[in-house]
Motif scaffolding. Structure first.
Motif, PDB file in Angstrom:
ATOM      1  N   PRO A   1       0.821  -1.215   0.000  1.00  0.00           N
ATOM      2  CA  PRO A   1       0.000   0.000   0.000  1.00  0.00           C
ATOM      3  C   PRO A   1       0.854   1.263   0.000  1.00  0.00           C
ATOM      4  CG  PRO A   1      -0.864  -1.581   1.574  1.00  0.00           C
ATOM      5  CD  PRO A   1       0.467  -2.119   1.128  1.00  0.00           C
ATOM      6  N   GLY A   2       0.355   2.300  -0.659  1.00  0.00           N
ATOM      7  CA  GLY A   2       1.077   3.565  -0.720  1.00  0.00           C
ATOM      8  C   GLY A   2       0.455   4.492  -1.742  1.00  0.00           C
ATOM      9  N   THR A   3       1.004   5.682  -1.859  1.00  0.00           N
ATOM     10  CA  THR A   3       0.467   6.700  -2.759  1.00  0.00           C
ATOM     11  C   THR A   3       1.421   6.948  -3.918  1.00  0.00           C
ATOM     12  OG1 THR A   3      -0.693   7.792  -0.935  1.00  0.00           O
ATOM     13  CG2 THR A   3      -0.333   9.080  -2.939  1.00  0.00           C
ATOM     14  N   ALA A   4       0.909   6.880  -5.130  1.00  0.00           N
ATOM     15  CA  ALA A   4       1.681   7.194  -6.330  1.00  0.00           C
ATOM     16  C   ALA A   4       1.346   8.618  -6.755  1.00  0.00           C
ATOM     17  CB  ALA A   4       1.347   6.221  -7.450  1.00  0.00           C
ATOM     18  N   SER A   5       2.392   9.417  -7.007  1.00  0.00           N
ATOM     19  CA  SER A   5       2.193  10.805  -7.399  1.00  0.00           C
ATOM     20  C   SER A   5       2.994  11.134  -8.651  1.00  0.00           C
ATOM     21  CB  SER A   5       2.622  11.748  -6.267  1.00  0.00           C
ATOM     22  OG  SER A   5       1.842  11.557  -5.121  1.00  0.00           O
ATOM     23  N   LEU A   6       2.475  12.077  -9.418  1.00  0.00           N
ATOM     24  CA  LEU A   6       3.170  12.617 -10.575  1.00  0.00           C
ATOM     25  C   LEU A   6       3.785  13.948 -10.143  1.00  0.00           C
ATOM     26  CD1 LEU A   6       3.572  12.066 -13.662  1.00  0.00           C
ATOM     27  CD2 LEU A   6       1.569  13.507 -14.052  1.00  0.00           C
ATOM     28  N   VAL A   7       5.116  14.053 -10.270  1.00  0.00           N
ATOM     29  CA  VAL A   7       5.824  15.234  -9.774  1.00  0.00           C
ATOM     30  C   VAL A   7       6.671  15.841 -10.883  1.00  0.00           C
ATOM     31  CG1 VAL A   7       7.472  16.117  -8.072  1.00  0.00           C
ATOM     32  CG2 VAL A   7       5.916  14.257  -7.451  1.00  0.00           C
ATOM     33  N   PHE A   8       6.587  17.173 -11.025  1.00  0.00           N
ATOM     34  CA  PHE A   8       7.458  17.892 -11.950  1.00  0.00           C
ATOM     35  C   PHE A   8       8.182  18.995 -11.191  1.00  0.00           C
ATOM     36  CE2 PHE A   8       8.184  21.573 -14.770  1.00  0.00           C
ATOM     37  CZ  PHE A   8       9.095  20.987 -15.641  1.00  0.00           C
ATOM     38  N   GLU A   9       9.514  18.954 -11.242  1.00  0.00           N
ATOM     39  CA  GLU A   9      10.341  19.968 -10.607  1.00  0.00           C
ATOM     40  C   GLU A   9      11.010  20.790 -11.694  1.00  0.00           C
ATOM     41  OE1 GLU A   9      13.023  17.725  -8.216  1.00  0.00           O
ATOM     42  OE2 GLU A   9      11.516  17.208  -6.702  1.00  0.00           O
ATOM     43  N   SER A  10      10.626  22.043 -11.833  1.00  0.00           N
ATOM     44  CA  SER A  10      11.172  22.890 -12.885  1.00  0.00           C
ATOM     45  C   SER A  10      12.568  23.376 -12.522  1.00  0.00           C
ATOM     46  CB  SER A  10      10.261  24.089 -13.135  1.00  0.00           C
ATOM     47  OG  SER A  10      10.364  25.021 -12.078  1.00  0.00           O
ATOM     48  N   ASP A  11      13.335  23.751 -13.540  1.00  0.00           N
ATOM     49  CA  ASP A  11      14.681  24.280 -13.294  1.00  0.00           C
ATOM     50  C   ASP A  11      14.646  25.600 -12.534  1.00  0.00           C
ATOM     51  OD1 ASP A  11      15.703  22.124 -14.615  1.00  0.00           O
ATOM     52  OD2 ASP A  11      16.080  23.160 -16.504  1.00  0.00           O
ATOM     53  N   SER A  12      13.508  26.270 -12.592  1.00  0.00           N
ATOM     54  CA  SER A  12      13.388  27.540 -11.874  1.00  0.00           C
ATOM     55  C   SER A  12      13.037  27.352 -10.402  1.00  0.00           C
ATOM     56  CB  SER A  12      12.324  28.418 -12.543  1.00  0.00           C
ATOM     57  OG  SER A  12      11.049  27.797 -12.465  1.00  0.00           O
ATOM     58  N   GLY A  13      12.789  26.105 -10.006  1.00  0.00           N
ATOM     59  CA  GLY A  13      12.523  25.827  -8.603  1.00  0.00           C
ATOM     60  C   GLY A  13      11.073  25.561  -8.265  1.00  0.00           C
ATOM     61  N   ASN A  14      10.176  25.668  -9.242  1.00  0.00           N
ATOM     62  CA  ASN A  14       8.757  25.392  -8.987  1.00  0.00           C
ATOM     63  C   ASN A  14       8.493  23.889  -9.014  1.00  0.00           C
ATOM     64  OD1 ASN A  14       8.051  28.151  -8.865  1.00  0.00           O
ATOM     65  ND2 ASN A  14       7.962  28.247 -11.110  1.00  0.00           N
ATOM     66  N   THR A  15       7.529  23.446  -8.246  1.00  0.00           N
ATOM     67  CA  THR A  15       7.168  22.030  -8.194  1.00  0.00           C
ATOM     68  C   THR A  15       5.665  21.877  -8.377  1.00  0.00           C
ATOM     69  OG1 THR A  15       8.994  21.493  -6.698  1.00  0.00           O
ATOM     70  CG2 THR A  15       7.165  19.929  -6.787  1.00  0.00           C
ATOM     71  N   GLU A  16       5.285  20.964  -9.256  1.00  0.00           N
ATOM     72  CA  GLU A  16       3.882  20.591  -9.425  1.00  0.00           C
ATOM     73  C   GLU A  16       3.726  19.129  -9.032  1.00  0.00           C
ATOM     74  OE1 GLU A  16       1.764  21.745 -13.046  1.00  0.00           O
ATOM     75  OE2 GLU A  16       3.529  22.932 -13.606  1.00  0.00           O
ATOM     76  N   LYS A  17       2.634  18.819  -8.354  1.00  0.00           N
ATOM     77  CA  LYS A  17       2.429  17.449  -7.881  1.00  0.00           C
ATOM     78  C   LYS A  17       0.959  17.089  -8.001  1.00  0.00           C
ATOM     79  CE  LYS A  17       3.223  14.459  -3.854  1.00  0.00           C
ATOM     80  NZ  LYS A  17       3.775  14.404  -2.462  1.00  0.00           N
ATOM     81  N   ALA A  18       0.703  15.892  -8.489  1.00  0.00           N
ATOM     82  CA  ALA A  18      -0.663  15.378  -8.584  1.00  0.00           C
ATOM     83  C   ALA A  18      -0.677  13.923  -8.147  1.00  0.00           C
ATOM     84  CB  ALA A  18      -1.189  15.506 -10.007  1.00  0.00           C
ATOM     85  N   VAL A  19      -1.624  13.575  -7.317  1.00  0.00           N
ATOM     86  CA  VAL A  19      -1.759  12.182  -6.885  1.00  0.00           C
ATOM     87  C   VAL A  19      -2.336  11.366  -8.040  1.00  0.00           C
ATOM     88  CG1 VAL A  19      -2.929  10.602  -5.315  1.00  0.00           C
ATOM     89  CG2 VAL A  19      -2.020  12.764  -4.458  1.00  0.00           C
ATOM     90  N   VAL A  20      -1.649  10.299  -8.386  1.00  0.00           N
ATOM     91  CA  VAL A  20      -2.123   9.406  -9.435  1.00  0.00           C
ATOM     92  C   VAL A  20      -3.121   8.404  -8.862  1.00  0.00           C
ATOM     93  CG1 VAL A  20      -1.447   7.657 -11.126  1.00  0.00           C
ATOM     94  CG2 VAL A  20       0.002   9.667 -10.765  1.00  0.00           C
ATOM     95  N   PHE A  21      -2.717   7.733  -7.779  1.00  0.00           N
ATOM     96  CA  PHE A  21      -3.584   6.705  -7.204  1.00  0.00           C
ATOM     97  C   PHE A  21      -3.096   6.348  -5.806  1.00  0.00           C
ATOM     98  CE2 PHE A  21      -5.126   2.226  -6.816  1.00  0.00           C
ATOM     99  CZ  PHE A  21      -6.485   2.472  -6.981  1.00  0.00           C
ATOM    100  N   ARG A  22      -4.029   6.022  -4.948  1.00  0.00           N
ATOM    101  CA  ARG A  22      -3.721   5.499  -3.616  1.00  0.00           C
ATOM    102  C   ARG A  22      -3.868   3.983  -3.656  1.00  0.00           C
ATOM    103  NH1 ARG A  22      -1.054   5.367   1.127  1.00  0.00           N
ATOM    104  NH2 ARG A  22      -2.168   3.959   2.539  1.00  0.00           N
ATOM    105  N   PHE A  23      -2.708   3.295  -3.685  1.00  0.00           N
ATOM    106  CA  PHE A  23      -2.708   1.828  -3.752  1.00  0.00           C
ATOM    107  C   PHE A  23      -3.018   1.242  -2.371  1.00  0.00           C
ATOM    108  CE2 PHE A  23      -0.246   2.745  -7.546  1.00  0.00           C
ATOM    109  CZ  PHE A  23      -0.636   1.732  -8.419  1.00  0.00           C
ATOM    110  N   GLU A  24      -3.985   0.338  -2.348  1.00  0.00           N
ATOM    111  CA  GLU A  24      -4.296  -0.407  -1.119  1.00  0.00           C
ATOM    112  C   GLU A  24      -3.686  -1.794  -1.140  1.00  0.00           C
ATOM    113  OE1 GLU A  24      -8.507  -0.340  -0.806  1.00  0.00           O
ATOM    114  OE2 GLU A  24      -8.611   1.825  -0.384  1.00  0.00           O
ATOM    115  N   GLY A  25      -3.088  -2.150  -2.268  1.00  0.00           N
ATOM    116  CA  GLY A  25      -2.437  -3.444  -2.422  1.00  0.00           C
ATOM    117  C   GLY A  25      -1.572  -3.431  -3.661  1.00  0.00           C
ATOM    118  N   PRO A  26      -1.117  -4.605  -4.108  1.00  0.00           N
ATOM    119  CA  PRO A  26      -0.209  -4.682  -5.259  1.00  0.00           C
ATOM    120  C   PRO A  26      -0.838  -4.134  -6.543  1.00  0.00           C
ATOM    121  CG  PRO A  26      -0.221  -6.739  -4.037  1.00  0.00           C
ATOM    122  CD  PRO A  26      -1.345  -5.927  -3.495  1.00  0.00           C
TER     123      PRO A  26
END
Length: 402
Positions: free
Chosen positions: A148-173
Motif C-alpha cells: 500500500p502507498g500513494t503514487a504521485s506525478l511530480v514535476f520539478e522545474s529548473d526555476s525551482g517550482n514544483t507541481e504534484k498530482a496524486v495518481v492513485f492510492r494503492f491499497e495493495g499490489p
C-alpha cells in the motif's frame, strides 16, 4: 555492367529468419546488378549484447550522417529471450532507440496485389498509417507496486517550482507507468504528416482520445490544428485535400466503412497496433512497407513485421521454409530509390521500381510464399514456393522484363 552508387546506404542487419532472407536478397536480387555500397551495422541480438547496445546508437547516428538507411527486422528481447540468448539485460527495442534518435514519423502502407483481396471488401485503395515515432509507452518508466502507498506525478522545474498530482492510492499490489512527449516532437510529427499527405495527394486523418486524456492527447490535437491552420490549410485547399481530427474509436469505425486511399495519423502505440491490423486485413504482415522520415529529411526503410521466429527454428533443423520476403525487398528498394533520387542516379531509381514490379508480377502470376496461398483468389493456380525459390522467381521475372 553493374549500377554504380555514389553514397553508401546505412545497412542494419537483424535477427533470425529475416537475417537469412537479408543475405539471400542481397545475393540473388541486388549484388549481381548493383555495385552495392553500404556502411554495415550488425543489429543482431548477439552484437547488441557484445556492444551493450552501443551499435544501435551508432547505426542511428550513421543514418543521420548518410541520410538513407535500410534495416532488417530485429528481436526486442523479453524475459524468455534474455535466458535464450544469455543476455546481461533486457535490451530496449532497436526500433524505439533509432526512432528516438531520429525523432521521425513512420509511414506504413500495404502492398496491394491483384488476387489478394482485402478482408474488408470495400477497401479499394491502400490505407497508410502514419505513426509518431517518439516517446509515449516506448520511452516510459514503470514500477511494480507491492505494498500500500500513494503514487504521485511530480514535476520539478529548473526555476525551482514544483507541481504534484496524486495518481492513485494503492491499497495493495499493482503496476504504475509514467510516459511523456515533447511539443517539438509532436510538431515534427504533424508537419511530416501534412507534407507527406501533400506529396502523396491523399487526405489526412488524425485520431487520439482527447475526451479522456484532456491534457496529454489534447496537446496532440491542438498542435496538429495550429500547424494545419497556420502552414498547410491553403495548400490542402489548392490540392483538393482534406484534414480532419476525430476520436480514435470513431476513426476505427470510419476506417472499416471507408474505401481506403488516405493517410491515418496515430500516436506511437496506436500506430503500432493499427498498422498490424491494416496490414493483416489487406493480406499479410509481410506485405507492408515502412519508412521512418525524420524532420531533417533522413530516411530509414524496413519491413513492418518481426523476425519470423517459428520459421527460423524450422530453418535451423534444415526444414524447408516459405517465408515471405516482399516487405524486406521493398525496404531495400525504398532505400535504393531514395538514394538514387538524392544522388541523381536514375538507373538506381529505375532498378528499384523494376524490382518492385517484378515482385508484384511474380505473385500475380501465381508464384508465392505460403502465407499468401490461402488468401489467393487469382485466375491462375497458386504455386507455393520456398523462400529462396520465390526470390529466384522474382529474379527471373525481373530479367525477363529487362
Amino acid at each position: 555492367m553493374k549500377i554504380q552508387m555514389k553514397t553508401p546506404l546505412v545497412e542494419m542487419d537483424g535477427d533470425e529468419m529475416t537475417r537469412v532472407l537479408w543475405k539471400d536478397i542481397k545475393e540473388i536480387l541486388l549484388e549481381p546488378y548493383i555495385d552495392l555500397k553500404t556502411e554495415y551495422y550488425d543489429l543482431g541480438l548477439p552484437a547488441r549484447e557484445a556492444t551493450k547496445d552501443q551499435i544501435t546508437v551508432d547505426a542511428a547516428e550513421a543514418s543521420k550522417r548518410l541520410g538513407v538507411a535500410v534495416k532488417c527486422a530485429t528481436i526486442t528481447p523479453n524475459a524468455q529471450r534474455v535466458e535464450e540468448y544469455n543476455l546481461s539485460e533486457m535490451w530496449k527495442s532497436p526500433n524505439g532507440t533509432i526512432r528516438a534518435i531520429l525523432d521521425g514519423t513512420v509511414f506504413r502502407t500495404p502492398i496491394m496485389v491483384k488476387g489478394i483481396d482485402p478482408v474488408v471488401k470495400n477497401w479499394k485503395e491502400p490505407i497508410t498509417i502514419a505513426r509518431h515515432a517518439y516517446g509515449d509507452v516506448y520511452r516510459n518508466q514503470e514500477m511494480r507496486i507491492t505494498e500500500p502507498g500513494t503514487a504521485s506525478l511530480v514535476f520539478e522545474s529548473d526555476s525551482g517550482n514544483t507541481e504534484k498530482a496524486v495518481v492513485f492510492r494503492f491499497e495493495g499490489p499493482g503496476v504504475l507507468q509514467g510516459q511523456y512527449n515533447k511539443d517539438d516532437s509532436i510538431a515534427s510529427f504533424a508537419r511530416s504528416c501534412f507534407q507527406y499527405a501533400l506529396d502523396q495527394g491523399k487526405d489526412l486523418w488524425f485520431s487520439s482520445k482527447d475526451t479522456i486524456s484532456k491534457k496529454y492527447d489534447h496537446r496532440f490535437k491542438d498542435i496538429f490544428q495550429e500547424i494545419f491552420d497556420a502552414e498547410y490549410k491553403e495548400a490542402f485547399g489548392k490540392a483538393g485535400l482534406d484534414y480532419f481530427y476525430t476520436l480514435i474509436d470513431d476513426a476505427v469505425a470510419r476506417v472499416i466503412r471507408s474505401r481506403g486511399g488516405y493517410i491515418w495519423a496515430c500516436k506511437n502505440y496506436d500506430g503500432d497496433v493499427m498498422s498490424d491490423m491494416i496490414s493483416t486485413a489487406f493480406g499479410s504482415l509481410a506485405m507492408m512497407t515502412s519508412v521512418l522520415v525524420s524532420p531533417e529529411g533522413n530516411y530509414e526503410y524496413e519491413a513492418a513485421h518481426g523476425t519470423v521466429t517459428r520459421h527460423y527454428y524450422k530453418w535451423l533443423k534444415g526444414e524447408s521454409t516459405s517465408t515471405n520476403p516482399v516487405a524486406t525487398i521493398f525496404a531495400w528498394t525504398g532505400a535504393l530509390r531514395k538514394r538514387g533520387e538524392l544522388d541523381e542516379i536514375p538507373e538506381l531509381v529505375e532498378f528499384a521500381e523494376g524490382l518492385e514490379a517484378a515482385c508484384i508480377r511474380t505473385i500475380e502470376g501465381g508464384k508465392m510464399t505460403g502465407d499468401l496461398v490461402g488468401l489467393w483468389s487469382g485466375d491462375v493456380p497458386a504455386q507455393k514456393l520456398d523462400s529462396r525459390a520465390f526470390l529466384e522467381a522474382i529474379r527471373d521475372e525481373m530479367e525477363a522484363a529487362a
